[in-house]
Design a protein around this motif. Sequence first.
Motif, PDB file in Angstrom:
ATOM      1  N   ARG A   1      -4.240   1.254  -3.814  1.00  0.00           N
ATOM      2  CA  ARG A   1      -5.001   0.898  -2.618  1.00  0.00           C
ATOM      3  C   ARG A   1      -6.451   0.624  -2.999  1.00  0.00           C
ATOM      4  O   ARG A   1      -6.945   1.095  -4.033  1.00  0.00           O
ATOM      5  N   ASP A   2      -7.135  -0.143  -2.150  1.00  0.00           N
ATOM      6  CA  ASP A   2      -8.542  -0.505  -2.384  1.00  0.00           C
ATOM      7  C   ASP A   2      -8.731  -1.094  -3.783  1.00  0.00           C
ATOM      8  O   ASP A   2      -9.650  -0.728  -4.524  1.00  0.00           O
ATOM      9  N   VAL A   3      -7.857  -2.014  -4.144  1.00  0.00           N
ATOM     10  CA  VAL A   3      -7.884  -2.617  -5.485  1.00  0.00           C
ATOM     11  C   VAL A   3      -9.020  -3.640  -5.553  1.00  0.00           C
ATOM     12  O   VAL A   3      -9.123  -4.506  -4.685  1.00  0.00           O
ATOM     13  N   PRO A   4      -9.896  -3.576  -6.575  1.00  0.00           N
ATOM     14  CA  PRO A   4     -10.978  -4.553  -6.696  1.00  0.00           C
ATOM     15  C   PRO A   4     -10.450  -5.982  -6.807  1.00  0.00           C
ATOM     16  O   PRO A   4      -9.455  -6.226  -7.504  1.00  0.00           O
ATOM     17  N   ARG A   5     -11.137  -6.903  -6.129  1.00  0.00           N
ATOM     18  CA  ARG A   5     -10.680  -8.290  -6.107  1.00  0.00           C
ATOM     19  C   ARG A   5     -11.717  -9.266  -6.656  1.00  0.00           C
ATOM     20  O   ARG A   5     -11.528 -10.482  -6.550  1.00  0.00           O
ATOM     21  N   THR A   6     -12.775  -8.767  -7.254  1.00  0.00           N
ATOM     22  CA  THR A   6     -13.771  -9.611  -7.908  1.00  0.00           C
ATOM     23  C   THR A   6     -14.259  -8.900  -9.172  1.00  0.00           C
ATOM     24  O   THR A   6     -14.063  -7.682  -9.330  1.00  0.00           O
TER      25      THR A   6
END
Length: 314
Positions: A202-207
Motif C-alpha cells: 500500500r502507498d507505493v511510490p509512483r515517482t
Amino acid sequence: MGGSIPSVEGHGSLEALVGLRDRIAAELSAALHGGDLRLERYAVPPGDPGLFGITPEDPVWRVHGQVTGMLTGGFAALMLQSLHPLAMAGVDQHSDFRADPVGRLNGTVRFITTTTFGSSPAAREVIDLVRRIHIRVHGTAPDGRPYRADDPDLLTWVHTAEVRSFLAGHQAYAPRTHRLTRAECDAYYRQAAPVAEELGARDVPRTSSGAESYLTRMRPRLHATPAALDSVRFLRAFGRTPRERLAVRVLTNASIGILPDWARAELGVRRPSPVRTCWDRPLATAVGRTLEWGLGPSEIQAAARGRLAGAREA
C-alpha cells in the motif's frame, strides 16, 4: 541485448567463439531461469495484453529487459532490502537462499519476467503463488518484534528497494541512448507499482521523488543486523565455479556503487569513489556486455512481442 561477434580470422577461431557464446548462454540460462525458459508463459494466448498491459515501448519493459542493469540492480536490491530488520528476519528464518541460492534466484527472476513480459494468466499464477508463500512466512525477529511477509508496509519496502535498485542499475549500465528520461523514470515507478499492490503493498511510490522521499522516511527504521551483514558476505562470495564467482564479485562490486551513500555506510562496505568510478563500473560494463553478447537477443522478449502482435493482427 545481443552484441555483434568480434571479427576473427580462421574457421577454428570462429568455432571457438561460437562455442564460448553457447557456454555463456547455457550457464546464464541455468543460473537465471533454471535452464527452462518456459516460453509458453510469454507466447500465448495470442493477443493477450498481459496483466498490466506492458508494451515494448514502456519504461518497465526496457528496464527489466536490460541484463547488466538488472544483474547489478538485483544485487543492490538484496543489499538494500537487508537493512530492514523485519524483512531480513523473514529471509534469514524462512528462505533457503544459503542452501539453494540458484533456486532462490530462479524464483525471483521468474516472478519479474512473468509479471513484465508474460501473459495475463501466467502473471496471475506467479502472483497468487507468491501471495500463498507470504501467508506462511511469519515469526519473531531477534529484536522481539513480530513480522509477517504479507504485511502491506513490509511489502512496500521490499518493492521500493527493488525497483529503485533496478532503475539505478539501468541508468548506470544501459547504453546511454537507452537510458530513461526523468519523465520516463517516473513512468517506470508508476508502471511497476501495480505488481506490488497485487501482492498487498500500500502507498507505493509512483515517482522518482516519491521513492527517494520514502527511503528518507524509512531510514530511522533501517540498520544492518548480523543476519544482514552475513547475507551480504554470502552474496559477494557466491559462485559454483571460479568463473561464476569472478562474475558475481565484479557485479556485486558494481552494485555497491548504485546504493545510496547511507546504505553503503550502514553495511560497512568501503569502496572509495575513485575505485567505484574508475575500476568497478568499467569492469562491470565489460563483463555485462560479454554476458549480453553470450545471451544474444532475448527469447522471452521475442515470445512476448509475438503474443502482443496477435492483438494488432486481430
